[in-house]
Motif scaffolding. Sequence first.
Motif, mmCIF file in Angstrom:
data_model
loop_
_atom_site.group_PDB
_atom_site.id
_atom_site.type_symbol
_atom_site.label_atom_id
_atom_site.label_comp_id
_atom_site.label_asym_id
_atom_site.label_seq_id
_atom_site.Cartn_x
_atom_site.Cartn_y
_atom_site.Cartn_z
ATOM 1 N N CYS A 50 11.139 4.303 3.676
ATOM 2 C CA CYS A 50 10.316 3.385 4.461
ATOM 3 C C CYS A 50 11.218 2.737 5.497
ATOM 4 O O CYS A 50 12.304 2.263 5.165
ATOM 5 C CB CYS A 50 9.687 2.312 3.563
ATOM 6 S SG CYS A 50 8.808 1.006 4.479
ATOM 7 N N PHE A 256 6.936 -4.570 13.091
ATOM 8 C CA PHE A 256 8.255 -5.122 12.797
ATOM 9 C C PHE A 256 8.839 -5.639 14.100
ATOM 10 O O PHE A 256 9.129 -4.865 15.018
ATOM 11 C CB PHE A 256 9.148 -4.035 12.191
ATOM 12 C CG PHE A 256 10.439 -4.536 11.599
ATOM 13 C CD1 PHE A 256 10.543 -4.755 10.237
ATOM 14 C CD2 PHE A 256 11.553 -4.782 12.400
ATOM 15 C CE1 PHE A 256 11.734 -5.205 9.671
ATOM 16 C CE2 PHE A 256 12.741 -5.235 11.859
ATOM 17 C CZ PHE A 256 12.832 -5.449 10.486
ATOM 18 N N TYR A 265 6.687 0.282 11.433
ATOM 19 C CA TYR A 265 7.312 0.920 10.278
ATOM 20 C C TYR A 265 6.288 1.761 9.535
ATOM 21 O O TYR A 265 5.077 1.500 9.570
ATOM 22 C CB TYR A 265 7.962 -0.107 9.345
ATOM 23 C CG TYR A 265 7.027 -0.992 8.552
ATOM 24 C CD1 TYR A 265 6.435 -0.558 7.373
ATOM 25 C CD2 TYR A 265 6.748 -2.296 8.973
ATOM 26 C CE1 TYR A 265 5.590 -1.382 6.644
ATOM 27 C CE2 TYR A 265 5.904 -3.125 8.246
ATOM 28 C CZ TYR A 265 5.331 -2.659 7.083
ATOM 29 O OH TYR A 265 4.490 -3.467 6.362
ATOM 30 N N THR A 267 5.906 4.544 5.816
ATOM 31 C CA THR A 267 6.452 4.924 4.522
ATOM 32 C C THR A 267 6.084 6.375 4.234
ATOM 33 O O THR A 267 4.919 6.766 4.410
ATOM 34 C CB THR A 267 5.917 4.019 3.403
ATOM 35 O OG1 THR A 267 5.987 2.648 3.826
ATOM 36 C CG2 THR A 267 6.725 4.187 2.126
ATOM 37 N N ARG A 319 13.595 -8.386 -2.705
ATOM 38 C CA ARG A 319 12.649 -9.366 -2.192
ATOM 39 C C ARG A 319 13.219 -10.777 -2.384
ATOM 40 O O ARG A 319 13.979 -11.025 -3.320
ATOM 41 C CB ARG A 319 11.296 -9.263 -2.917
ATOM 42 C CG ARG A 319 10.468 -8.027 -2.548
ATOM 43 C CD ARG A 319 10.018 -8.092 -1.092
ATOM 44 N NE ARG A 319 9.163 -6.960 -0.724
ATOM 45 C CZ ARG A 319 9.596 -5.807 -0.239
ATOM 46 N NH1 ARG A 319 10.904 -5.605 -0.075
ATOM 47 N NH2 ARG A 319 8.751 -4.857 0.105
ATOM 48 N N THR A 341 7.938 -9.283 10.091
ATOM 49 C CA THR A 341 6.605 -8.781 9.753
ATOM 50 C C THR A 341 5.549 -9.887 9.709
ATOM 51 O O THR A 341 4.424 -9.647 9.269
ATOM 52 C CB THR A 341 6.636 -8.058 8.401
ATOM 53 O OG1 THR A 341 7.090 -8.978 7.391
ATOM 54 C CG2 THR A 341 7.565 -6.851 8.448
ATOM 55 N N HIS A 353 3.059 -8.641 2.695
ATOM 56 C CA HIS A 353 3.511 -8.339 4.054
ATOM 57 C C HIS A 353 5.036 -8.372 4.160
ATOM 58 O O HIS A 353 5.591 -7.952 5.178
ATOM 59 C CB HIS A 353 2.918 -9.339 5.047
ATOM 60 C CG HIS A 353 1.476 -9.082 5.357
ATOM 61 N ND1 HIS A 353 0.802 -9.755 6.352
ATOM 62 C CD2 HIS A 353 0.573 -8.236 4.807
ATOM 63 C CE1 HIS A 353 -0.459 -9.332 6.412
ATOM 64 N NE2 HIS A 353 -0.611 -8.411 5.470
ATOM 65 N N CYS A 354 5.704 -8.879 3.125
ATOM 66 C CA CYS A 354 7.168 -8.979 3.153
ATOM 67 C C CYS A 354 7.788 -7.588 3.100
ATOM 68 O O CYS A 354 7.328 -6.708 2.370
ATOM 69 C CB CYS A 354 7.649 -9.823 1.970
ATOM 70 S SG CYS A 354 9.455 -9.979 1.877
ATOM 71 N N TYR A 355 8.860 -7.420 3.860
ATOM 72 C CA TYR A 355 9.546 -6.138 4.001
ATOM 73 C C TYR A 355 10.904 -6.149 3.299
ATOM 74 O O TYR A 355 11.559 -5.123 3.201
ATOM 75 C CB TYR A 355 9.706 -5.895 5.498
ATOM 76 C CG TYR A 355 10.180 -4.549 5.939
ATOM 77 C CD1 TYR A 355 9.280 -3.494 6.117
ATOM 78 C CD2 TYR A 355 11.515 -4.326 6.252
ATOM 79 C CE1 TYR A 355 9.707 -2.268 6.578
ATOM 80 C CE2 TYR A 355 11.954 -3.100 6.719
ATOM 81 C CZ TYR A 355 11.048 -2.069 6.873
ATOM 82 O OH TYR A 355 11.465 -0.846 7.332
ATOM 83 N N CYS A 357 13.596 -7.683 4.386
ATOM 84 C CA CYS A 357 14.658 -7.513 5.382
ATOM 85 C C CYS A 357 15.824 -8.461 5.141
ATOM 86 O O CYS A 357 16.966 -8.158 5.483
ATOM 87 C CB CYS A 357 14.107 -7.707 6.787
ATOM 88 S SG CYS A 357 13.620 -9.403 7.157
ATOM 89 N N ASP A 395 13.037 -0.352 3.779
ATOM 90 C CA ASP A 395 12.535 -1.057 2.603
ATOM 91 C C ASP A 395 12.485 -0.109 1.409
ATOM 92 O O ASP A 395 11.595 0.736 1.312
ATOM 93 C CB ASP A 395 11.146 -1.631 2.898
ATOM 94 C CG ASP A 395 10.573 -2.415 1.726
ATOM 95 O OD1 ASP A 395 11.305 -2.652 0.748
ATOM 96 O OD2 ASP A 395 9.382 -2.782 1.790
ATOM 97 N N ARG A 398 9.126 -0.349 -0.987
ATOM 98 C CA ARG A 398 7.981 0.471 -0.584
ATOM 99 C C ARG A 398 8.269 1.954 -0.794
ATOM 100 O O ARG A 398 7.391 2.709 -1.220
ATOM 101 C CB ARG A 398 7.626 0.200 0.887
ATOM 102 C CG ARG A 398 6.770 -1.047 1.093
ATOM 103 C CD ARG A 398 6.388 -1.215 2.557
ATOM 104 N NE ARG A 398 5.417 -2.300 2.739
ATOM 105 C CZ ARG A 398 5.712 -3.583 2.807
ATOM 106 N NH1 ARG A 398 6.981 -3.968 2.730
ATOM 107 N NH2 ARG A 398 4.770 -4.491 2.969
#
Length: 417
Positions: A50, A256, A265, A267, A319, A341, A353-355, A357, A395, A398
């Motif tokens: 991803c 992003f 982005y 996946t 995360r 994001t 919605h968190c990636y 990062c 990510d 994902r």
Amino acid sequence: MTSKRTISEINERIDNGEANIYTAEEFKKLIKKGDTPDFEDVDVVTCGTCGVMSGTAAILNFIVSEPGEFIRAREVYMNGVPAYAGPCPNEWLGSVDVILHGTAHSIHDENYGGGFLLKDLLEGREVDVVVKSVDGKTIRNTITIDDITRGQIIGARMAFKNYTAFTNPNAEPVSSIFAAIPLEGNLRGLTFSGCGDLNPLQNDIPHNAIKEGRKVLLNGTVGYILGDGTRSSAEKPNLMLSGDLTKMDPYYIGGFKTGQGGEIYDTVAIPIPVLNEEIYNNLLITDDMIDLPVADIKGRHLPLDNTDYDKMWTGHDLRPQYDRNKCLSCEKCIVEEVCPTNAFVKGSLNIAHCYGCGMCANYCKNDAFDMNTGDVDLTINGADVNVPIICRQSDRLRANKLSLKLKKMIENREFEL
């Protein structure tokens, strides 16, 4: 004698419930524990990645007016994002065919682009459409995903075999697509892309199993490999993929923000049937064996040092943990500003919605976000330096989830090799 098996034989084992199917994460954990399964004990490994994949475009058809209201579209905007009319002119039909670039930016906000727009559509949100026709008319309408009569993603450059890390040895910040915001100078941070030993192409470097026409999961739905992607090479391969946009899961696709505006982005998960020992041996590679070059973000191709994906991922959090009690509701929230994001809005973290990062943990002034993103020791211009990892543009969470979904689909015979 080299051991071999055919896809038909593996499919038969799957049908009989006898196949041993692993996700890449499961398989690599066994290797790292010293419990590597033998060739005879592995039938399929599902691999995933991803990340920001700039070569993504969507071909869409939808109705914007009654037939005969305008001749044909000259310009089309969706939430302010230009969607290029054509190739079908659709004279007098009231419908438009458009090609939407994942990297296209809204004329109202460069941080909102194709990736955010496609996620909004898939999440059921209304999208404002403006059509400027060749006969001088302006048509305004609102559509949802249900109004898309045909939607297809075509990724011209996807699932690339990991990438490069970037840092900024210069004095001034540098804006780039490879950093969520302008990357501060004097080696104060490192940003990187790549899912390491989970990546499909990293696990099948000579393309023994990943072939044109084979099925994949693209953003949660079945897609197909069209062939090699643009700028693909033996050293840096990537794939051209396609799938039905309307069947995709919005969790796996989105926008992003970068220092150069909105990106997109995607996946991807690909099954690797273990047909022979060469394919099996390629699957034995782990993060610590995968080189990751570190380059000057201003020059992009100017090598500074080398590291590996083990130092990027092992032992680090995927995360953040958000402590609302530490959030002081600043008048100008730096996390809202830097979150690529838009997962953090008005003091609330949307974990879907968190990636992962890491930007929130590295920039929040009140330490409301706890996340170990790691650091790396480098030797740059003869000096030993420790550089914190401040932004991931890939990510693994994902990637792992889609690989697991693919494994279960194969086991349930919902996805045939």
